[in-house]
Design a protein around this motif. Structure first.
Motif, short mmCIF file in Angstrom:
data_model
loop_
_atom_site.label_atom_id
_atom_site.label_comp_id
_atom_site.label_asym_id
_atom_site.label_seq_id
_atom_site.Cartn_x
_atom_site.Cartn_y
_atom_site.Cartn_z
N ALA A 117 42.98 13.33 14.13
CA ALA A 117 41.64 13.54 13.59
C ALA A 117 40.68 12.51 14.15
CB ALA A 117 41.68 13.43 12.08
N ARG A 118 39.41 12.86 14.11
CA ARG A 118 38.40 11.88 14.51
C ARG A 118 37.35 11.81 13.42
NH1 ARG A 118 37.01 12.77 20.03
NH2 ARG A 118 38.29 10.96 20.54
N GLY A 119 37.06 10.60 13.01
CA GLY A 119 36.04 10.41 11.99
C GLY A 119 34.95 9.49 12.51
N PHE A 120 33.97 9.26 11.66
CA PHE A 120 32.84 8.39 12.02
C PHE A 120 32.60 7.49 10.81
CE2 PHE A 120 27.95 8.33 12.10
CZ PHE A 120 27.92 7.13 12.81
N SER A 121 32.59 6.19 11.06
CA SER A 121 32.46 5.28 9.91
C SER A 121 31.16 5.54 9.15
CB SER A 121 32.51 3.83 10.38
OG SER A 121 31.45 3.57 11.27
N GLY A 122 30.23 6.24 9.81
CA GLY A 122 28.97 6.54 9.15
C GLY A 122 29.04 7.80 8.28
N ASP A 123 30.18 8.50 8.28
CA ASP A 123 30.29 9.73 7.50
C ASP A 123 31.52 9.67 6.60
OD1 ASP A 123 30.62 12.24 6.45
OD2 ASP A 123 30.39 13.30 8.37
N LYS A 124 31.35 8.98 5.48
CA LYS A 124 32.45 8.76 4.56
C LYS A 124 32.96 10.08 3.97
CE LYS A 124 33.45 5.45 0.86
NZ LYS A 124 32.78 4.46 0.01
N LYS A 125 32.02 11.00 3.73
CA LYS A 125 32.39 12.27 3.12
C LYS A 125 33.46 12.97 3.96
CE LYS A 125 30.18 16.45 1.33
NZ LYS A 125 31.25 17.16 2.08
N GLN A 126 33.30 12.91 5.27
CA GLN A 126 34.28 13.56 6.14
C GLN A 126 35.53 12.68 6.29
OE1 GLN A 126 33.67 13.23 10.38
NE2 GLN A 126 34.18 15.39 10.69
N LEU A 127 35.30 11.38 6.34
CA LEU A 127 36.40 10.45 6.64
C LEU A 127 37.49 10.42 5.56
CD1 LEU A 127 37.54 8.30 8.50
CD2 LEU A 127 36.10 6.60 7.33
N VAL A 128 37.07 10.35 4.31
CA VAL A 128 38.05 10.17 3.23
C VAL A 128 39.12 11.26 3.20
CG1 VAL A 128 38.33 10.05 0.72
CG2 VAL A 128 36.51 8.75 1.85
N PRO A 129 38.75 12.55 3.22
CA PRO A 129 39.83 13.55 3.23
C PRO A 129 40.71 13.46 4.47
CG PRO A 129 37.64 14.58 3.41
CD PRO A 129 37.42 13.15 3.08
N LEU A 130 40.15 13.04 5.59
CA LEU A 130 40.97 12.91 6.81
C LEU A 130 42.06 11.87 6.57
CD1 LEU A 130 38.26 12.88 9.65
CD2 LEU A 130 39.84 14.73 9.07
#
Ligand code: TPP
Ligand code: TPP
Ligand code: SF4
Ligand code: SF4
Ligand code: MG
Ligand code: MG
Lengths: 615, 350, 615, 350
Positions: free
Chosen positions: B185-198
């Motif tokens: 997966a790839r997340g962005f530290s600026g997008d917590k909403k997406q990051l947490v479930p990942l």
């Protein structure tokens, strides 16, 4: 010409081509002597190559049990054309030269001081056997048969060995026994008492065993409860792990589930191998790895981490000839400094120096107790000679009452019962060793952050000089504690009056004892100390102080253990005279004897010149 | 230096199903630069652990060296942590995991720590499919050594020094997929909403779960000319899909309209619901996943979200068929063959 | 209370928060003193972190040019709340404590033995300047202005520096000068002659320069013609390569093409970095790399290859505090053993120990001549203190007549003119150094196969003991040759009668000379020797032999150089008494003075007990 | 031990355009096992160099450690060779190439040397696109240490010991393409006809040309259960296409019927003519190339031949914009700024 005559004391050398299946035949021969109750030790001298290059198998037979290399060869079985002349040349005067007479010896072979015994191995073999694959193997068995006759070796021992070996497929036993007979009969027919060397049954072997050091270390690790190893193949250490795996298959499979009670991970390199060991030890499993010189160099950084973060780490260094890739299939004791002071910064590691398979087994087990007790790397310093050759060794023993010493580890209960605040690097006992916890032990207590950066007593990062200093000094306290725990030296005070002593370690031991015995014969009793571990205990220093001169015998160029003696214990260099053999072959009793002779002469000289007090 | 967090903060907090407050998942106060992406990534980890209700002390935190590798000190102070040496986190984590398969392992690394000095260990931890939640906080530079380009810095991207990076970059997600990663997966530290479930999905996964978190270095690589700056990432981000992570226990409660989402069942029974939409990409096929990344790249876009998942795959312990009991829990009885056996061995050596 | 009074001899310490832009202000201050012709040396004491943690800047001012750390602080500028109390506590009695009085001092600050000077830097700054970014920087400039008044520092020097600094953007000069004035005026108004420390213009700086050691080494490499570097970032060595790159941009661009006459490759790790250096050197380019402790550990294996295959290799080790990651932003001299005996097997490397930027520049250039002449690794042993701090140094010089010594290299012509068969490892001159060829030199001659395995004189693989031995012994001959080529020691025989001498190296030099001067004042002339290279020359050993006791001063825990003295030259350990500072901060004159005092007392004691002869 | 080859062999041989006989490209007699695949690979290298007519002394041979890494001693004895240490050939070759861009560099490695200990250096030499002819003699095992599985051993494949390898394998060609290699091919030591042009093309390529030569270890990994045995490979081999390598000089002579072949012009002007046929695969697009490999793998086939080529790409020297003159040829005049410049520098430091 006077032939060499000897019963149960001589050197036989086989000259073969590697990959030609000579190993089993040669082992058969050595094993037979062992089974005749006569002390024996074979050494493989093989190339860093898989097939087609020269390889030698040197068998030392000695009733008194001096089984280091002696030097010189009394009987040669020369079946490798590439080295035929060298083998012919190197044989001692009065010796016996056995060759495959299916092909004539070149004309320039005209020594008249040796006994040449030609036996047409190839011919005998091809006349008898058709299967080409079998031929290659049996040709070697034939010369064992011949030797049986020439050395008066009880033939039944050989046949018994064969039957034992082929219990499962008796059909294979037949041709082997046939081959033995072919060789035996031909020799008997053509060389009746040509050879004045002989094996006479004896009981000197006692309940001893014939074993290689690497298997013994691997077995020791199984007994010590090692459950994790990360490793990377490298000669001559690979067989340590192979043995660990072999014995694990035997002793470490859960009956119910068929699953392994061990995790053996072939790593991508040595950095990963030692990393796996450190990670597993940190997490409360007993873990170890084995490597050789190049691997030691690559592990340096992580060894420094284990030293500074104080993580138990067991490492086996089966030394080979350096520097760099050097001679991968030759022996040496030249990683002593690299291991003692591995890594940058101020670091020191505990070293153990086994000298025979029994000690390999014992140290292979003790290393884990020491590592967990001292929370630091413990490096077992073996070498190619000890690790890959079979040695006559006392039988192995294990005290079933023995319990693993897991060192200072706090359980959940301990944590709950603690009065004062716990600190991972808090030295509450004053021995320099602090209490650790395993991850997952307690819901709220005992968690800490392990780091290779400088840390305070509670393992928080600090750049405060005084705290850093206190930590570094505590590590020295721990170093002193180690002296009381590592195996002590073996001292032999043969003549308290004699102010000359010898000091040595590891595989140098056996040849040295033979040399000492020779001097005893001449009436000179030399005191000796065998170092078994670093740091050195008081006994070592006392022994040195009690003598005027110490000959330090090592198998490296730069007198590496001598350096440790001076650095760690301020022993005067002038007192320590080096005897160094580093040509890649195991040191010989002849070499040591000569060197000691010369040094003693020099000493005497000095004595006359009244400079005796200089040390 | 690490400071303990004053405990008087958040007087009364809601507890998760395991009975812990969010505070129970926090760590020491960060010493990173104000605004560092790594701190947001850290917050994401804390949030995920809190929401999942993992027991803090059953987690082990591993890391290498770098600003990113310091972060394990800033979350889960009740967990043991191991800040090892540069690039060697994967091997240390491998050893730890071999010793005790019952803990949850989270490995934090940086792009320098992973893509340069750690490349070999990264590749082989993937190949063995170590059961590890491998998080790379990727800022395209070596923060702790003052901002040199790393191997993930895009060609032409320039940090504080202003010199465009001449080398082409390594896409750690593509590489992970190529090397057999089973959850990428790839997340962005600026997008917590997406990051947490990942991150939650990664914990539920058995095997190596790799999360590449684009995590800007505000001090050295947050310039207008950098492709790892907050601004650039915000403007170029794309997502494979949005999804919910549904832990095993809540499965019954969750309701999904037929066909509206693709369901992936994780090893521990938890489920991932990938919401379908036109832009949705298939993330269950290796090559398709790589294709997805490449096509977006070609468009100058940065693809994030769950990129690839294969829940049914053997992790290292399965591969080497090791006991289900933690090896570090075995005792003399389990491990030592005893003297009788030894005497048999002696016999065999005579 | 008696205030500390001094002209041109005191210690000023700034306590700041890192990442707050204090550096330029602090440099401005140090530079101004330098420009007033007064010897000065500033030291950064910074954290392993990028922003928000405590950092100190300690400025030593000394008319006689003793610019090592002295110990103790006379005046503190405390603008970091985190460490305010520590800074307050650590100030010497009679000292001056300057703080930002925009906020009151806490009540528990009640020392009556110091002069407290409160100046509202923040307030002054915010009242005057609006731009928040500028504010942060100018706040620091203001305290420099205040210091100018308090220390009688010629204000024009500061303003000139500012104008010079902002030549390109004069608009920026204005606010800076304004800030200086604000601080100056406030101090003048409220603290007229409160401070008894002062700077008086002098001419002691001569034509000296203020430079950091890393830049000097990078520049030396440019002058020596280095064209290839593979490197990996690590504090405190990074700026060596940054300097090399900076100067290459200036001097190494082909006018015609704008292409670089240098290849700077940021490697993936230190193993690759040193590999690149070895590959390039093997191929006839001058190459080097720089690293610190952890990198040294990782380079061990390849350093062993370079030693054994005899490939010129230049390596710079800017040492920091170990072990492991240790304290990355603190100094130490603790990689001496790791570098001298890097790698497994019997290996030794040549070490150079620069003590100031001029020597960094010289050794930075000489290292290449030595490496190519000796065909072996040359390691420049710098440290964080020397490498990252500005030091007052004699001006750099280059002899334009100097030619690079490329060592023994055969050209195509040479090969054609050769009478006897050429062998890469054939020692025709008896100095242990053999002739090499670069790849591609000659269509049919001079090609050879370089290997880390043991090789004969023609570089073919061999396992022949005698040949291996000969090669290893030749390397020792080369080692002796090295002694005649490396820079010799600096000996100062102040009193031939005095049997006590001190021995030291690198950054320990300056504080030691100050300590020695103090003893001279007291009438005791201590002889001294500064080691500049390993292996040690005869002068070093003679010096030691000419004295009864030698104090070996080092900045590591385990007395690593002392070990080298005993191991390589059999110096008696009892003769070498260690003075060791390893807290991560540069050693101070006070520390050395105390230690020598104690050791001398002990010596005297022994003397009385008549044990004088023990050494 | 290395033996010199008796020079009375091949009394009179045909010379190539550069005036050398095939013998001029030979080396010492091999000490490898009789039948070792590496010896055939070596023969392929010799043949390619002979046909190309490279000047032997303008070639530098680099290698790591292993049976494969010994082979540079067995070809081009007129070239300098460097048998370095295990896994570090790429960095040594990088340094050598930086020092003198005018030589041809051939780097020989093994699957252990490359895919395990050398993984990091392999990846980064690729990323920098070093101008190197990188040949991996791949036998799926560690020959020199007696046959342990390497990271390229296929899952389930078993060598002499008979234990099936439990780990999934790394496909070095796919990995090379992923990491930006500009010329990727796979050969088989048992198919010299295909191998030689692959090696010739690699020499003509500017940048990193990677050739994975499946080269059976007859002693440890040539069993019926091994997927790296001669028999297995022969039975499962597929080729992307057949092609001719046409050196610049011969270009005029070569004639190709319109549309019958796809032409790729190499950096040095040489051309590669890929013969079109139904089975022909496109090898000029990264993803397609990876797809080709995967699809054949799925069918249980081993794809060989030229797998991917991108001739128009910058090699390291272009990337770092270094002078076209060999750096090792520069002298004091080129390199030393002199004392005058130094005095200016001093001025700046006052
Ligand atoms: C062996 C070794 N080499 C170099 C270093 C210096 N170093 C510390 S952190 C770091 C790179 C950090 O980059 P990254 O992993 O991306 O972390 P970031 O700081 O960007 O979060 C380096 C090179 C080191 N500590 N150890
Ligand atoms: C640092 C180091 N580790 C281990 C070894 C032992 N070793 C020699 S060759 C080799 C592996 C060779 O495998 P590969 O590269 O596939 O070559 P092959 O023999 O199969 O052709 C190993 C592990 C070594 N020489 N150096
Ligand atoms: S330097 Fe960059 S990565 Fe490091 S803490 Fe600061 S912002 Fe974060
Ligand atoms: S062991 Fe295998 S790889 Fe090595 S030479 Fe023999 S056949 Fe070749
Ligand atoms: Mg980073
Ligand atoms: Mg292989």
């Amino acid at each position: 010409m006077s032939k060499i005559e000897s019963i149960n004391d001589f050197v036989v050398r086989f000259a073969n081509v590697n990959g030609s299946g000579s190993a089993s035949a040669n082992n058969l021969f050595a094993k037979a002597i062992f089974r005749a109750g006569v002390p024996v030790s074979p050494k493989n001298i093989f190339p860093s190559n898989i097939q087609g290059l020269p390889t030698w198998y040197e068998v030392r037979v000695n009733e008194q049990g001096f089984l280091g290399r002696r030097g010189g060869v009394d009987l040669t079985v020369a079946v490798n054309g590439q080295t035929l002349y060298k083998d012919y040349r190197d044989l001692l005067p009065g010796g016996y030269f056995i060759y495959d007479s299916s092909k004539d010896l070149p004309d320039d072979f005209h020594r008249d001081d040796i006994t040449v015994i030609g036996i047409p191995f190839t011919q005998l073999c091809n006349d008898e056997f058709k299967n080409p694959k079998l031929r290659q193997l049996l040709k070697n068995i034939i010369y064992v048969g011949s030797l049986a006759y020439l050395l008066d070796l009880d033939f039944s021992i050989l046949t018994d060995s064969i039957t034992k070996q082929f219990q499962k497929k008796p059909k294979l036993a037949e041709p082997n026994i046939k081959a033995l007979e072919l060789g035996y009969d031909y020799a008997k027919e053509h060389y009746a008492d040509a050879c004045k060397l002989s094996i006479r049954k004896s009981d000197k072997v006692g309940n001893g065993i014939l074993m290689d050091g690497n298997s013994a270390i691997g077995l020791g690790a199984v007994y010590a409860g090692a459950t994790v190893t990360g490793w990377y193949p490298i000669t001559p250490s690979t067989s340590v792990i192979e043995a660990f795996e072999r014995f694990s298959k035997k002793f470490r499979v859960e009956e119910e589930t068929d699953r392994n009670k061990v995790a053996i991970v072939q790593a991508e390199d040595e950095l990963a191998a030692i990393g796996i060991v450190i990670g597993a030890s940190w997490n409360g499993a007993r873990a170890f790895t084995a490597t050789s010189g190049p691997g030691i160099s690559l592990m340096a950084e992580l060894l420094g981490l284990a030293y500074f973060a104080e993580i138990p780490t067991v490492l086996v260094d089966v030394q080979r000839s350096g520097p760099s890739t050097g001679m991968p299939t030759r022996t040496q004791q030249s990683d002593v400094l690299a291991c003692a002071y591995a890594s940058h910064g101020d670091t020191k590691n505990v070293l153990l120096f086994p000298c025979d398979p029994k000690e390999c087994f014992e140290f292979g087990a003790d290393a884990f107790d020491l590592a967990e007790r001292l929370q630091t790397p413990i490096i077992i310093m073996s070498d190619l000679d000890l690790g890959m050759n079979d040695h006559l060794s006392p039988a192995l023993e294990w005290d079933d009452k023995r319990r693993y010493d897991r060192g200072k580890v706090l359980s959940a209960e301990d944590l709950d019962n603690l009065k004062e605040k716990w600190g991972r690097y808090l030295d509450v006992d004053g021995d320099g060793i602090c209490y650790r916890t395993y991850p997952g032990t307690h819901p709220t207590k005992g968690a800490y952050f392990t780091r290779g950066t400088s840390h305070n007593e509670y393992s928080a990062y600090t750049e405060e000089s005084s705290i850093y200093l206190a930590g570094m000094e505590r590590l020295l306290v721990k170093w002193d504690t180690a002296k009381g725990l590592v195996p002590g030296p073996r001292v032999k005070l043969r003549d308290p009056q004699n102010k000359v002593g010898v000091l040595f370690y590891g595989t140098t031991t056996h040849a040295t004892y033979e040399a000492i015995a020779r001097f005893s014969k001449k009436g000179l009793e030399i005191n000796s100390l065998r170092v078994r571990a670093f740091p050195f205990q008081k006994e070592v220093i006392d022994f040195i102080n009690d003598h005027k001169t110490i000959f330090v015998i090592e198998q490296n160029r730069d007198a590496q253990l001598r350096t440790l003696l001076m650095t760690e214990d301020s022993v005067s260099p002038t007192k320590l005279q080096s005897i160094l053999n580093y040509d890649g072959l195991p040191i010989t009793a002849n070499f040591i004897t000569d060197k000691i002779d010369n040094l003693l002469a020099a000493e005497a000289q000095l004595g006359l010149e009244g400079k005796g007090g200089k040390a | 230096m690490s400071f303990d967090r004053p405990t008087f903060r958040h007087p009364n907090q809601t507890k998760n199903k395991a009975g812990f407050t969010r505070q129970d998942y926090e760590g020491a106060i960060s010493t990173l630069c104000a605004g560092c992406g790594h701190d947001s990534a850290t917050a994401g980890i804390i949030q995920a652990c809190f929401e999942l209700g993992v027991e803090p002390h059953r987690v082990a935190k591993m890391s290498g060296i770098g600003c990113s590798s310091k972060t394990p000190a800033y979350f889960l102070s009740r967990s043991h942590g191991f800040n090892s040496v540069h690039g060697r986190m994967p091997s240390i984590a491998t050893g730890a995991n071999m010793a005790n398969r019952d803990l949850l392992y989270i490995g934090v690394s940086g792009d320098g720590d992973t893509a340069s000095i750690g490349m070999g260990q990264f590749a082989h931890a993937l190949r063995r499919n170590l059961n590890l939640n491998y998080i790379c906080m990727n800022n395209g530079c070596y923060g702790l050594t003052k901002g040199q380009d790393s191997a993930t810095a895009d060609k032409g991207s320039a940090g504080k020094k202003g010199v465009p990076n001449p080398y082409s970059s390594i896409d750690l997600c593509e590489l992970a997929i190529e090397l057999g990663a089973s959850y990428v997966a790839r997340g962005f530290s600026g997008d917590k909403k997406q990051l947490v479930p990942l991150i939650k999905g990664a914990f539920a996964h058995s095997g190596l779960a790799f999360i590449d978190i684009i995590s800007p270095c505000v001090t050295f690589n947050n310039t207008s000319s950098s492709t790892k700056s907050y601004e650039y990432v915000r403007e170029h981000i794309e997502a494979t899909n949005t999804f919910d992570f549904v832990p095993l226990q809540q499965e019954i409660l969750a309701e999904y309209e037929e066909g509206s989402s693709q369901e992936v069942t994780m090893h521990d029974g938890s489920k991932i619901h990938l919401h379908k939409s036109d832009s949705t990409k298939d993330v269950t096929d290796r090559l398709t996943s790589v294709n997805n990344l490449e096509t977006e790249k070609a468009k100058g876009r940065l693809l994030t979200g769950l990129l690839y998942v294969n829940p049914d795959i053997m992790e290292t312990h399965d591969i080497i068929n090791s006991t289900h009991r933690p090896l570090n829990s075995l005792t003399e009885q389990d491990l030592c063959p005893g003297n009788a056996a030894l005497q048999k061995i002696n016999e065999g050596l005579r």
